[in-house]
Enzyme design. Structure first.
Site, PDB file in Angstrom:
ATOM      1  N   GLY A   8      28.862  31.163 -20.355  1.00  0.00           N
ATOM      2  CA  GLY A   8      29.074  29.218 -20.193  1.00  0.00           C
ATOM      3  C   GLY A   8      27.255  28.613 -21.244  1.00  0.00           C
ATOM      4  N   ASP A  60      36.849  36.711 -21.594  1.00  0.00           N
ATOM      5  CA  ASP A  60      37.687  35.954 -20.784  1.00  0.00           C
ATOM      6  C   ASP A  60      37.176  36.281 -19.262  1.00  0.00           C
ATOM      7  OD1 ASP A  60      39.380  35.093 -18.989  1.00  0.00           O
ATOM      8  OD2 ASP A  60      41.143  37.146 -20.076  1.00  0.00           O
ATOM      9  N   ALA A  83      28.961  30.026 -17.123  1.00  0.00           N
ATOM     10  CA  ALA A  83      29.811  29.189 -16.559  1.00  0.00           C
ATOM     11  C   ALA A  83      30.933  28.768 -15.138  1.00  0.00           C
ATOM     12  CB  ALA A  83      30.800  30.093 -17.793  1.00  0.00           C
ATOM     13  N   ALA A  84      31.645  28.052 -15.621  1.00  0.00           N
ATOM     14  CA  ALA A  84      32.720  27.154 -14.846  1.00  0.00           C
ATOM     15  C   ALA A  84      32.728  26.255 -14.661  1.00  0.00           C
ATOM     16  CB  ALA A  84      31.673  27.293 -13.063  1.00  0.00           C
ATOM     17  N   GLN A  85      34.233  25.914 -13.694  1.00  0.00           N
ATOM     18  CA  GLN A  85      34.325  24.512 -14.447  1.00  0.00           C
ATOM     19  C   GLN A  85      33.509  23.808 -12.688  1.00  0.00           C
ATOM     20  OE1 GLN A  85      34.966  21.258 -12.929  1.00  0.00           O
ATOM     21  NE2 GLN A  85      36.009  21.729 -11.206  1.00  0.00           N
ATOM     22  N   SER A  86      32.641  22.842 -14.102  1.00  0.00           N
ATOM     23  CA  SER A  86      31.359  22.370 -12.687  1.00  0.00           C
ATOM     24  C   SER A  86      31.560  21.424 -12.648  1.00  0.00           C
ATOM     25  CB  SER A  86      30.205  21.811 -13.616  1.00  0.00           C
ATOM     26  OG  SER A  86      30.500  21.622 -15.094  1.00  0.00           O
ATOM     27  N   THR A 127      24.859  26.012  -5.935  1.00  0.00           N
ATOM     28  CA  THR A 127      25.251  24.775  -5.781  1.00  0.00           C
ATOM     29  C   THR A 127      24.159  24.080  -4.652  1.00  0.00           C
ATOM     30  OG1 THR A 127      26.277  22.860  -5.843  1.00  0.00           O
ATOM     31  CG2 THR A 127      27.401  25.058  -5.218  1.00  0.00           C
ATOM     32  N   GLU A 129      26.197  22.427  -3.426  1.00  0.00           N
ATOM     33  CA  GLU A 129      27.295  21.871  -2.733  1.00  0.00           C
ATOM     34  C   GLU A 129      27.652  22.625  -1.848  1.00  0.00           C
ATOM     35  OE1 GLU A 129      29.347  18.824  -3.188  1.00  0.00           O
ATOM     36  OE2 GLU A 129      28.245  18.024  -3.927  1.00  0.00           O
ATOM     37  N   TYR A 151      35.477  22.909  -5.252  1.00  0.00           N
ATOM     38  CA  TYR A 151      33.840  23.610  -6.238  1.00  0.00           C
ATOM     39  C   TYR A 151      32.684  24.383  -5.114  1.00  0.00           C
ATOM     40  CZ  TYR A 151      29.754  23.296  -8.924  1.00  0.00           C
ATOM     41  OH  TYR A 151      28.457  23.584  -9.287  1.00  0.00           O
ATOM     42  N   LYS A 155      31.552  27.884  -4.901  1.00  0.00           N
ATOM     43  CA  LYS A 155      30.648  28.548  -4.996  1.00  0.00           C
ATOM     44  C   LYS A 155      29.869  29.401  -4.087  1.00  0.00           C
ATOM     45  CE  LYS A 155      29.345  27.244  -8.999  1.00  0.00           C
ATOM     46  NZ  LYS A 155      28.509  28.101 -10.191  1.00  0.00           N
TER      47      LYS A 155
HETATM   48  P1  NDP Z   1      28.805  22.027 -17.936  1.00  0.00           P
HETATM   49  O1  NDP Z   1      29.576  22.142 -17.416  1.00  0.00           O
HETATM   50  O2  NDP Z   1      28.027  21.763 -18.662  1.00  0.00           O
HETATM   51  O3  NDP Z   1      28.788  23.913 -18.125  1.00  0.00           O
HETATM   52  C1  NDP Z   1      29.649  24.891 -18.115  1.00  0.00           C
HETATM   53  C2  NDP Z   1      30.511  25.960 -19.238  1.00  0.00           C
HETATM   54  O4  NDP Z   1      30.867  26.397 -18.267  1.00  0.00           O
HETATM   55  C3  NDP Z   1      30.554  24.948 -20.815  1.00  0.00           C
HETATM   56  O5  NDP Z   1      30.229  25.657 -21.095  1.00  0.00           O
HETATM   57  C4  NDP Z   1      32.247  25.590 -19.847  1.00  0.00           C
HETATM   58  O6  NDP Z   1      32.837  26.303 -20.871  1.00  0.00           O
HETATM   59  C5  NDP Z   1      32.580  26.940 -19.233  1.00  0.00           C
HETATM   60  N1  NDP Z   1      33.604  27.167 -18.692  1.00  0.00           N
HETATM   61  C6  NDP Z   1      34.007  26.247 -17.341  1.00  0.00           C
HETATM   62  N2  NDP Z   1      35.267  26.932 -17.076  1.00  0.00           N
HETATM   63  C7  NDP Z   1      35.354  28.096 -18.134  1.00  0.00           C
HETATM   64  C8  NDP Z   1      36.317  29.002 -17.742  1.00  0.00           C
HETATM   65  N3  NDP Z   1      37.700  28.965 -16.786  1.00  0.00           N
HETATM   66  N4  NDP Z   1      35.805  30.068 -19.326  1.00  0.00           N
HETATM   67  C9  NDP Z   1      34.930  30.155 -19.281  1.00  0.00           C
HETATM   68  N5  NDP Z   1      34.236  29.372 -19.803  1.00  0.00           N
HETATM   69  C10 NDP Z   1      34.757  28.369 -19.238  1.00  0.00           C
HETATM   70  O7  NDP Z   1      28.236  22.711 -15.932  1.00  0.00           O
HETATM   71  P2  NDP Z   1      26.009  23.217 -16.995  1.00  0.00           P
HETATM   72  O8  NDP Z   1      26.077  23.407 -17.660  1.00  0.00           O
HETATM   73  O9  NDP Z   1      25.718  21.436 -16.158  1.00  0.00           O
HETATM   74  O10 NDP Z   1      26.145  24.085 -14.812  1.00  0.00           O
HETATM   75  C11 NDP Z   1      25.924  25.436 -15.547  1.00  0.00           C
HETATM   76  C12 NDP Z   1      26.326  26.265 -14.768  1.00  0.00           C
HETATM   77  O11 NDP Z   1      25.286  25.621 -12.741  1.00  0.00           O
HETATM   78  C13 NDP Z   1      28.114  26.343 -13.762  1.00  0.00           C
HETATM   79  O12 NDP Z   1      28.146  27.239 -13.163  1.00  0.00           O
HETATM   80  C14 NDP Z   1      27.490  25.219 -12.553  1.00  0.00           C
HETATM   81  O13 NDP Z   1      28.606  25.112 -11.774  1.00  0.00           O
HETATM   82  C15 NDP Z   1      26.019  25.640 -11.800  1.00  0.00           C
HETATM   83  N6  NDP Z   1      25.710  23.965 -10.783  1.00  0.00           N
HETATM   84  C16 NDP Z   1      25.060  22.737 -11.753  1.00  0.00           C
HETATM   85  C17 NDP Z   1      24.726  21.706 -11.513  1.00  0.00           C
HETATM   86  C18 NDP Z   1      23.862  20.985 -12.135  1.00  0.00           C
HETATM   87  O14 NDP Z   1      23.410  19.565 -11.659  1.00  0.00           O
HETATM   88  N7  NDP Z   1      24.129  20.529 -13.675  1.00  0.00           N
HETATM   89  C19 NDP Z   1      24.280  21.657  -9.800  1.00  0.00           C
HETATM   90  C20 NDP Z   1      24.593  23.207  -9.170  1.00  0.00           C
HETATM   91  C21 NDP Z   1      25.237  24.153 -10.312  1.00  0.00           C
HETATM   92  P3  NDP Z   1      33.464  24.169 -22.354  1.00  0.00           P
HETATM   93  O15 NDP Z   1      32.382  23.633 -22.992  1.00  0.00           O
HETATM   94  O16 NDP Z   1      34.457  25.037 -23.264  1.00  0.00           O
HETATM   95  O17 NDP Z   1      34.249  23.570 -21.298  1.00  0.00           O
HETATM   96  P1  GDP Z   2      28.193  16.041  -8.377  1.00  0.00           P
HETATM   97  O1  GDP Z   2      27.736  16.073  -7.266  1.00  0.00           O
HETATM   98  O2  GDP Z   2      28.534  17.629  -9.063  1.00  0.00           O
HETATM   99  O3  GDP Z   2      29.469  15.529  -8.057  1.00  0.00           O
HETATM  100  O4  GDP Z   2      27.992  14.571  -9.565  1.00  0.00           O
HETATM  101  P2  GDP Z   2      28.608  13.551  -9.647  1.00  0.00           P
HETATM  102  O5  GDP Z   2      27.534  13.063 -11.042  1.00  0.00           O
HETATM  103  O6  GDP Z   2      29.252  13.306 -10.197  1.00  0.00           O
HETATM  104  O7  GDP Z   2      28.264  12.972  -9.029  1.00  0.00           O
HETATM  105  C1  GDP Z   2      27.367  12.527  -7.598  1.00  0.00           C
HETATM  106  C2  GDP Z   2      27.816  10.983  -7.095  1.00  0.00           C
HETATM  107  O8  GDP Z   2      27.906  10.047  -7.693  1.00  0.00           O
HETATM  108  C3  GDP Z   2      28.803  11.582  -5.761  1.00  0.00           C
HETATM  109  O9  GDP Z   2      28.255  12.030  -4.482  1.00  0.00           O
HETATM  110  C4  GDP Z   2      29.739  10.678  -6.311  1.00  0.00           C
HETATM  111  O10 GDP Z   2      30.413  10.681  -5.476  1.00  0.00           O
HETATM  112  C5  GDP Z   2      29.211   9.810  -7.165  1.00  0.00           C
HETATM  113  N1  GDP Z   2      29.637   8.443  -7.670  1.00  0.00           N
HETATM  114  C6  GDP Z   2      30.001   7.162  -7.655  1.00  0.00           C
HETATM  115  N2  GDP Z   2      30.323   6.699  -8.548  1.00  0.00           N
HETATM  116  C7  GDP Z   2      30.716   7.660  -9.850  1.00  0.00           C
HETATM  117  C8  GDP Z   2      31.315   7.906 -11.109  1.00  0.00           C
HETATM  118  O11 GDP Z   2      31.761   6.280 -11.098  1.00  0.00           O
HETATM  119  N3  GDP Z   2      31.665   9.066 -11.349  1.00  0.00           N
HETATM  120  C9  GDP Z   2      31.402  10.263 -10.513  1.00  0.00           C
HETATM  121  N4  GDP Z   2      31.133  11.309 -10.965  1.00  0.00           N
HETATM  122  N5  GDP Z   2      30.759  10.024  -9.654  1.00  0.00           N
HETATM  123  C10 GDP Z   2      30.734   9.465  -9.205  1.00  0.00           C
END
Ligand code: NDP
Ligand code: GDP
Length: 354
Positions: A8, A60, A83-86, A127, A129, A151, A155
């Site tokens: 990722g 992959d 990498a993750a659906q984040s 996370t 979460e 999610y 995790k």
């Molecule tokens: P991003 O969503 O910005 O980046 C995630 C990356 O993973 C992207 O490059 C995405 O690719 C890739 N990815 C997603 N799904 C797949 C898949 N099925 N196969 C291959 N690659 C994939 O997340 P962050 O950088 O913010 O977060 C990094 C990690 O930290 C994640 O695991 C997230 O869950 C964890 N995390 C993040 C937090 C945060 O606040 N940022 C808090 C807690 C945990 P593409 O660009 O192509 O979509």
């Molecule tokens: P998360 O903590 O990883 O879910 O990060 P998000 O940024 O998506 O959401 C943080 C908090 O903001 C969550 O509790 C949401 O319910 C709240 N929130 C309020 N309004 C919004 C909105 O319009 N979009 C998103 N993404 N979150 C929102």
């Protein structure tokens, strides 16, 4: 020269971590989706895409064979699995794909390390979460776990998978329990970047009302560049372990809106409550360009849209990062106000370039 793999690498944290490791002299191999669909805008914006020590490869994560081959070919000292659906919100829309994808990726990487490169150090991006966030306590490495989203469930599973490979097979598998961390590289589906980009557009005179969900929710928001430093330190520790990374402060979404608009020079007041709550412009702050030709006092700039409410909310979330401070010398140094300023300024600069 050390070799590291970042899965990722094109995500928010991947880009900042790549920059950190490259600055430290690592050879960095960053994985991208196998279908070639990954947008490299974050690597571009940090000026890394053509760095001679950054090697991008399609991989992959759902294939054990791919992970075995990756470890065999690169023999990395460190793997940072990011990498993750984040998105929590998206995980409610696509629970099966989220849980399945996240679980498989971690299991495949750990299994490949176990079979092929057993001394490789592995970082799992965990996370906050995984906590229930039901009360007002600070959350640390010993807090009971109770995820409140698909999610979080996924995790939780990868957290235990990493701990299990550490305890059963002696793999150096460490988990960072990461509280929210944001930056100008954050995707706009997350609330912070949604807010800062709207504040920038409104300050530039675009007629726009920012629609948000629950304004009461509180989050412990830090700066991503601080957190990737924590990830690196976690893998430099003597022993594999689990560490909470957090700022130890929480603010509500409403607070974040106020700070972000103030960073654009706009004073706001919130009026009404629940689904009727709005924010209106009260004044223009000193030290900013004159905004009075772009918007007017009394203008509604934020309203609540219940469509953004979630089926379940993780409530108050404050992390206790004292173990990371004590054992790794890590702490979050960027305050929320600074973070808002960094994000709003970056969004304003993007608009000026358009
Ligand atoms: P991003 O969503 O910005 O980046 C995630 C990356 O993973 C992207 O490059 C995405 O690719 C890739 N990815 C997603 N799904 C797949 C898949 N099925 N196969 C291959 N690659 C994939 O997340 P962050 O950088 O913010 O977060 C990094 C990690 O930290 C994640 O695991 C997230 O869950 C964890 N995390 C993040 C937090 C945060 O606040 N940022 C808090 C807690 C945990 P593409 O660009 O192509 O979509
Ligand atoms: P998360 O903590 O990883 O879910 O990060 P998000 O940024 O998506 O959401 C943080 C908090 O903001 C969550 O509790 C949401 O319910 C709240 N929130 C309020 N309004 C919004 C909105 O319009 N979009 C998103 N993404 N979150 C929102």
């Amino acid at each position: 020269m050390k070799t590291a793999v970042i899965t990722g690498v094109a995500g928010q944290d991947g880009a900042y971590l790549a920059r950190l490791l490259l600055d430290k002299g690592y050879q960095v191999h960053g994985t991208l989706r196998p279908d070639g669909s990954t947008d490299l805008w974050r690597l571009d914006s940090l000026g890394l895409r053509n760095h001679p020590h950054l090697h991008l490869l399609q991989h992959d994560l759902c294939s054990l064979a791919d992970s075995l081959a990756l470890m065999d070919r690169l023999q990395p000292q460190e793997v940072y699995h990011l990498a993750a659906q984040s998105s929590v919100a998206k995980s409610f829309e696509e629970p099966h794909a989220t849980v399945n994808g996240i679980q498989q990726a971690t299991l495949n990487l750990l299994e490949a390390i176990r079979q092929v490169t057993p001394t490789t150090r592995f970082f799992e991006a965990g996370t906050s979460e995984i906590f229930s966030h039901k009360d007002s306590a600070m959350y640390n490495e010993l807090t009971a776990l109770h995820p409140r989203s698909p999610y979080g469930l996924a995790k939780l599973s990868t957290y235990w998978t990493t701990v299990n490979y550490r305890e059963s097979f002696n793999v150096f598998g460490s988990v960072g329990i990461l509280f929210n961390h944001e930056s100008p590289l954050r995707d706009q589906r997350f609330v912070t970047r949604k807010i800062t980009s709207a504040a920038a557009c409104i300050a530039k005179g675009q007629e726009l009302v920012l629609e948000l969900g629950n304004l009461e929710v509180r989050r412990d928001w830090g700066f991503a560049a601080d957190y990737v430093e924590g990830m690196w330190r976690i893998l430099q520790a003597k022993q594999a372990d689990t560490f909470v990374l957090a700022t130890q402060n929480s603010q509500s979404v409403r607070d974040f809106v106020r700070l972000a608009f103030a960073s654009a020079g706009i004073g706001l007041a919130f009026q009404g409550c629940g689904e009727q709550e709005i924010a209106v412009v009260t004044d223009f702050l000193e030290g900013f360009p004159d905004l009075s030709s772009n918007l007017h006092t009394g203008q509604i700039v934020v309203r609540v849209n219940p469509g953004f409410y979630r089926p379940l909310e993780a409530g108050l979330a404050v992390g206790d990062a004292s173990k990371a401070k004590l054992q790794l010398g890590w702490q979050a140094t960027t305050k929320l106000q600074q973070l808002c300023q960094i994000m709003v300024e970056a969004d304003m600069a993007r608009l000026s370039r358009k």
